[in-house]
Design a protein around this motif. Sequence first.
Motif, PDB file in Angstrom:
ATOM      1  N   LYS A 180       0.834  -1.210   0.000  1.00  0.00           N
ATOM      2  CA  LYS A 180       0.000   0.000   0.000  1.00  0.00           C
ATOM      3  C   LYS A 180       0.868   1.259   0.000  1.00  0.00           C
ATOM      4  O   LYS A 180       0.589   2.216  -0.721  1.00  0.00           O
ATOM      5  N   ILE A 181       1.923   1.242   0.825  1.00  0.00           N
ATOM      6  CA  ILE A 181       2.840   2.389   0.857  1.00  0.00           C
ATOM      7  C   ILE A 181       3.489   2.579  -0.501  1.00  0.00           C
ATOM      8  O   ILE A 181       3.602   3.705  -1.001  1.00  0.00           O
ATOM      9  N   LEU A 238      -9.861  -9.066  -4.493  1.00  0.00           N
ATOM     10  CA  LEU A 238     -10.503  -7.811  -4.880  1.00  0.00           C
ATOM     11  C   LEU A 238     -10.225  -6.730  -3.842  1.00  0.00           C
ATOM     12  O   LEU A 238     -10.020  -5.565  -4.186  1.00  0.00           O
ATOM     13  N   MET A 239     -10.150  -7.113  -2.577  1.00  0.00           N
ATOM     14  CA  MET A 239      -9.833  -6.162  -1.506  1.00  0.00           C
ATOM     15  C   MET A 239      -8.453  -5.554  -1.737  1.00  0.00           C
ATOM     16  O   MET A 239      -8.256  -4.349  -1.571  1.00  0.00           O
ATOM     17  N   ASP A 240      -7.485  -6.374  -2.136  1.00  0.00           N
ATOM     18  CA  ASP A 240      -6.133  -5.885  -2.428  1.00  0.00           C
ATOM     19  C   ASP A 240      -6.178  -4.854  -3.552  1.00  0.00           C
ATOM     20  O   ASP A 240      -5.569  -3.786  -3.448  1.00  0.00           O
ATOM     21  N   THR A 241      -6.903  -5.163  -4.611  1.00  0.00           N
ATOM     22  CA  THR A 241      -7.018  -4.243  -5.739  1.00  0.00           C
ATOM     23  C   THR A 241      -7.667  -2.932  -5.316  1.00  0.00           C
ATOM     24  O   THR A 241      -7.198  -1.850  -5.669  1.00  0.00           O
ATOM     25  N   ASP A 242      -8.753  -3.029  -4.543  1.00  0.00           N
ATOM     26  CA  ASP A 242      -9.454  -1.823  -4.088  1.00  0.00           C
ATOM     27  C   ASP A 242      -8.563  -0.953  -3.205  1.00  0.00           C
ATOM     28  O   ASP A 242      -8.512   0.271  -3.375  1.00  0.00           O
ATOM     29  N   LEU A 243      -7.846  -1.574  -2.270  1.00  0.00           N
ATOM     30  CA  LEU A 243      -6.946  -0.812  -1.401  1.00  0.00           C
ATOM     31  C   LEU A 243      -5.798  -0.188  -2.191  1.00  0.00           C
ATOM     32  O   LEU A 243      -5.389   0.942  -1.916  1.00  0.00           O
TER      33      LEU A 243
END
Length: 196
Positions: A90-91, A158-163
Amino acid sequence: MNKIGLKTIIIIFFVLQTVTILGMLKQGNSEYVSDVAFTTVLITLSIIFGWKYIINTNTYGVVLVFITLVCHSLFGEYIGLYNTSSIFDKILHFFGTYSFTYYSYLLIKQIFTKGSVSKSREFIFIAAMGMALGALFEIFEFLLDIVLTPKIPYQSSLMDTDLDLICDFFGAIIASLHLNSSLVTQCLTVIKGSHR
């Protein structure tokens, strides 16, 4: 930027990436070597091309892009922070979008300088460009997962992509604010004046 400074930066980047690739091969982690090698060559050639034929390359922008790629390959792939840290990806999305937006905008601005644009339109353009770059990166990750079918996918859910897209959004906004510091100062002056 002078030619000696850019050459030095490119050599340092290339050495770091080469050491990372050799380390990955020694680890037996050849799965991501082609990814690191491809991005290293592509980015280096595009910066050399821009420097030689098109523009006055911005040192800060080049260093940002190189830091992003070294963090991806050395810390993310070789050391394995993508697998061991819940926030590293994320960073890097935040910082990477900031870096590529900053560099890309200055490149575009030098190539297409025909008249002036209002600061608010420029802010919106930079932010939209950054978000588009983030979305393209997510599409690239998706295609890598389909084509290479790595043991550890680039997009785990999908959560990874959204974040990732949320972090890309904030990186784009920060790049736009940085490149439009005069607009930020103007807004702060207006806000400060309305509180009197």
